[in-house]
Design a protein around this motif. Structure first.
Motif, mmCIF file in Angstrom:
data_model
loop_
_atom_site.group_PDB
_atom_site.id
_atom_site.type_symbol
_atom_site.label_atom_id
_atom_site.label_comp_id
_atom_site.label_asym_id
_atom_site.label_seq_id
_atom_site.Cartn_x
_atom_site.Cartn_y
_atom_site.Cartn_z
ATOM 1 N N GLY A 226 66.923 51.042 82.615
ATOM 2 C CA GLY A 226 67.167 52.029 81.575
ATOM 3 C C GLY A 226 65.927 52.851 81.256
ATOM 4 N N ALA A 227 64.735 52.213 81.293
ATOM 5 C CA ALA A 227 63.494 52.933 80.997
ATOM 6 C C ALA A 227 63.228 54.020 82.031
ATOM 7 C CB ALA A 227 62.325 51.952 80.935
ATOM 8 N N LEU A 228 63.409 53.698 83.301
ATOM 9 C CA LEU A 228 63.219 54.710 84.343
ATOM 10 C C LEU A 228 64.166 55.890 84.138
ATOM 11 C CD1 LEU A 228 62.839 52.445 87.514
ATOM 12 C CD2 LEU A 228 61.040 53.691 86.300
ATOM 13 N N LEU A 229 65.394 55.587 83.750
ATOM 14 C CA LEU A 229 66.385 56.644 83.565
ATOM 15 C C LEU A 229 66.089 57.489 82.334
ATOM 16 C CD1 LEU A 229 68.928 57.777 84.841
ATOM 17 C CD2 LEU A 229 70.292 56.168 83.488
ATOM 18 N N TRP A 230 65.717 56.855 81.210
ATOM 19 C CA TRP A 230 65.473 57.657 80.008
ATOM 20 C C TRP A 230 64.179 58.482 80.144
ATOM 21 C CZ3 TRP A 230 64.729 52.329 77.631
ATOM 22 C CH2 TRP A 230 63.406 52.079 77.277
ATOM 23 N N LEU A 231 63.201 58.009 80.905
ATOM 24 C CA LEU A 231 62.007 58.831 81.141
ATOM 25 C C LEU A 231 62.348 60.027 82.026
ATOM 26 C CD1 LEU A 231 59.279 56.089 81.761
ATOM 27 C CD2 LEU A 231 59.550 57.532 79.735
ATOM 28 N N ALA A 232 63.195 59.807 83.036
ATOM 29 C CA ALA A 232 63.589 60.885 83.941
ATOM 30 C C ALA A 232 64.398 61.957 83.225
ATOM 31 C CB ALA A 232 64.382 60.323 85.115
ATOM 32 N N ILE A 233 65.084 61.577 82.135
ATOM 33 C CA ILE A 233 65.883 62.544 81.373
ATOM 34 C C ILE A 233 65.076 63.138 80.223
ATOM 35 C CG2 ILE A 233 67.924 62.838 79.919
ATOM 36 C CD1 ILE A 233 69.246 60.582 81.525
ATOM 37 N N GLN B 260 54.531 54.876 72.893
ATOM 38 C CA GLN B 260 55.936 54.696 72.515
ATOM 39 C C GLN B 260 56.674 53.841 73.527
ATOM 40 O OE1 GLN B 260 57.347 56.012 69.688
ATOM 41 N NE2 GLN B 260 59.274 54.982 70.138
ATOM 42 N N LEU B 261 56.403 54.065 74.812
ATOM 43 C CA LEU B 261 57.087 53.318 75.865
ATOM 44 C C LEU B 261 56.745 51.842 75.803
ATOM 45 C CD1 LEU B 261 58.879 53.446 78.411
ATOM 46 C CD2 LEU B 261 56.794 53.787 79.754
ATOM 47 N N GLY C 283 59.545 36.924 72.547
ATOM 48 C CA GLY C 283 59.370 38.292 72.085
ATOM 49 C C GLY C 283 57.912 38.606 71.773
ATOM 50 N N GLY C 284 57.201 37.629 71.170
ATOM 51 C CA GLY C 284 55.780 37.825 70.894
ATOM 52 C C GLY C 284 54.963 37.989 72.163
ATOM 53 N N VAL C 285 55.289 37.194 73.175
ATOM 54 C CA VAL C 285 54.584 37.307 74.460
ATOM 55 C C VAL C 285 54.820 38.684 75.077
ATOM 56 C CG1 VAL C 285 54.520 36.434 76.833
ATOM 57 C CG2 VAL C 285 54.586 34.831 74.924
ATOM 58 N N PHE C 286 56.055 39.162 75.051
ATOM 59 C CA PHE C 286 56.352 40.482 75.600
ATOM 60 C C PHE C 286 55.579 41.574 74.863
ATOM 61 C CE2 PHE C 286 60.670 38.926 77.274
ATOM 62 C CZ PHE C 286 60.166 38.808 78.556
ATOM 63 N N ILE C 287 55.500 41.488 73.551
ATOM 64 C CA ILE C 287 54.799 42.505 72.765
ATOM 65 C C ILE C 287 53.315 42.513 73.096
ATOM 66 C CG2 ILE C 287 54.076 43.107 70.420
ATOM 67 C CD1 ILE C 287 56.855 42.209 69.477
ATOM 68 N N VAL C 288 52.708 41.331 73.192
ATOM 69 C CA VAL C 288 51.278 41.250 73.502
ATOM 70 C C VAL C 288 51.000 41.798 74.890
ATOM 71 C CG1 VAL C 288 49.397 39.635 73.980
ATOM 72 C CG2 VAL C 288 50.772 39.363 71.918
ATOM 73 N N ILE C 289 51.804 41.402 75.880
ATOM 74 C CA ILE C 289 51.597 41.889 77.244
ATOM 75 C C ILE C 289 51.767 43.402 77.312
ATOM 76 C CG2 ILE C 289 52.517 41.842 79.589
ATOM 77 C CD1 ILE C 289 53.180 38.897 79.177
ATOM 78 N N SER C 290 52.788 43.924 76.637
ATOM 79 C CA SER C 290 53.023 45.367 76.656
ATOM 80 C C SER C 290 51.860 46.125 76.043
ATOM 81 C CB SER C 290 54.322 45.697 75.913
ATOM 82 O OG SER C 290 55.435 45.133 76.562
ATOM 83 N N ASN C 291 51.302 45.614 74.970
ATOM 84 C CA ASN C 291 50.171 46.293 74.330
ATOM 85 C C ASN C 291 48.925 46.265 75.199
ATOM 86 O OD1 ASN C 291 50.579 47.262 71.321
ATOM 87 N ND2 ASN C 291 51.846 45.451 71.579
ATOM 88 N N ILE C 292 48.705 45.167 75.918
ATOM 89 C CA ILE C 292 47.562 45.105 76.830
ATOM 90 C C ILE C 292 47.731 46.116 77.956
ATOM 91 C CG2 ILE C 292 46.379 43.647 78.515
ATOM 92 C CD1 ILE C 292 46.907 41.272 76.685
#
Length: 317
Positions: A105-112, A247-248, A294-303
């Motif tokens: 979904g992320a690839l698609l919403w960025l492409a649009i 934002q992403l 969810g906390g692990v995902f947030i930390v990894i995404s921010n890094i």
């Protein structure tokens, strides 16, 4: 770069440590019997005694937290007495489903969203800008579940009534076994997620591009005789990428914790559906596991976002 990454890793570890402490005190130190909270109302006395022994509720709180943290780091997120199996394998089985949905979904919403925002900014006040603004307004106004149900009706139910199947109504097929079938089952969920999120990115891109295109270095690039396309895509878009990456990262981290509505609409048994079931069944070990995940995902995404800052913006370097 190594020092920068080390600092971010230490900060992320500190955030996860605080999250684990919050979860521990919320579920194990709050008033009430933690064994009863974990096992549920239907647990037998023998089960409660075994859980109390495993939790070590007779030991000091610091020792209990240390044991909880050690087990969590090693991947032991507890035991679900509702499902009669460990929590970690239950969550691990659901992660590929949510991961497939969110990343596709992320690839698609960025492409649009990004091209739509750039188009609106380049032709501000014109017809193309009005089309882009209308797309943003509709995308932000439509509830996700309404868009999902409409997609099912138009692209599954009506073709089914006509005697053929255009898209399946939901479900999930593993990528490793049948890639084409995997993508076919996810087209509608991807589209539903992407149309909603693309409106956010189109609005953000448009606003940032309108600010950037008035900068001095953009006027200098135009004065050098560069084509408008090159000015926009090479010079303007690069300055816009930093807030877009921010934002992403936040959106992907949030969605990886569970795309609850879309998973429910399309019958995808991902992390979001698991969280809903756990809350409904009061299955606290699974709730704890999903919160920590969810906390692990947030930390990894921010890094990852911080690393992209270094690559995109010379001022950070």
């Amino acid at each position: 770069m190594i020092r920068f990454l080390t600092q971010r890793l230490i900060f992320g570890a500190g955030v996860l440590l605080m999250l684990s402490a919050f979860v521990f005190f919320l579920f194990f130190v709050a008033p009430g019997d933690p064994a009863r909270m974990i096992a549920g109302d239907k647990a037998t006395e023998a089960q409660l005694m075994q859980i109390r022994k495993n939790l070590g509720v007779d030991r000091p709180i610091v020792v209990q937290y240390g044991s909880f943290l050690t087990r969590a780091i090693s991947g032991d997120l507890g035991f679900s007495y509702r499902n009669q199996q460990p929590v970690a394998p239950i969550i691990v089985r659901r992660i590929p489903i949510t991961l497939s949905l969110v990343l596709g979904g992320a690839l698609l919403w960025l492409a649009i969203g990004i091209p739509m925002g750039i188009m609106s900014a380049r032709f501000a006040g014109g017809l193309r800008d009005r089309i882009g603004q209308a797309f943003i307004l509709v995308g932000l106004s439509f509830p996700t579940f309404v868009l999902g149900m409409m997609s099912l009706y138009l692209l599954y139910f009506i073709p089914k009534q006509a005697g053929f199947t255009l898209f399946p109504p939901g479900g999930y097929k593993a990528l490793t076994t049948q890639p084409l079938l995997w993508a076919w089952h996810l087209v509608l969920p991807w589209t539903t997620l992407a149309l909603t999120m693309a409106a956010v990115y189109a609005r953000l891109t448009r606003g940032q591009m309108l600010d950037v295109m008035g900068e001095d270095y953009i006027r200098t690039a135009r004065a050098k005789g560069l084509s408008e396309r090159r000015v926009v895509w090479k010079h303007g878009l690069r300055a816009v990428l930093t807030p877009l990456v921010t934002q992403l990262g936040a959106d992907i981290a949030m969605l990886l914790g569970g795309v609850i509505i879309i998973e429910q609409v399309y019958g995808l048994q991902g992390v979001g559906a698991l969280a809903v079931q756990a809350v409904a069944n009061q299955d606290r070990p699974i709730i704890i596991g999903v919160v920590l995940l969810g906390g692990v995902f947030i930390v990894i995404s921010n890094i990852v976002v911080d690393l992209f800052y270094v690559l995109l913006d010379p001022r950070v370097r």
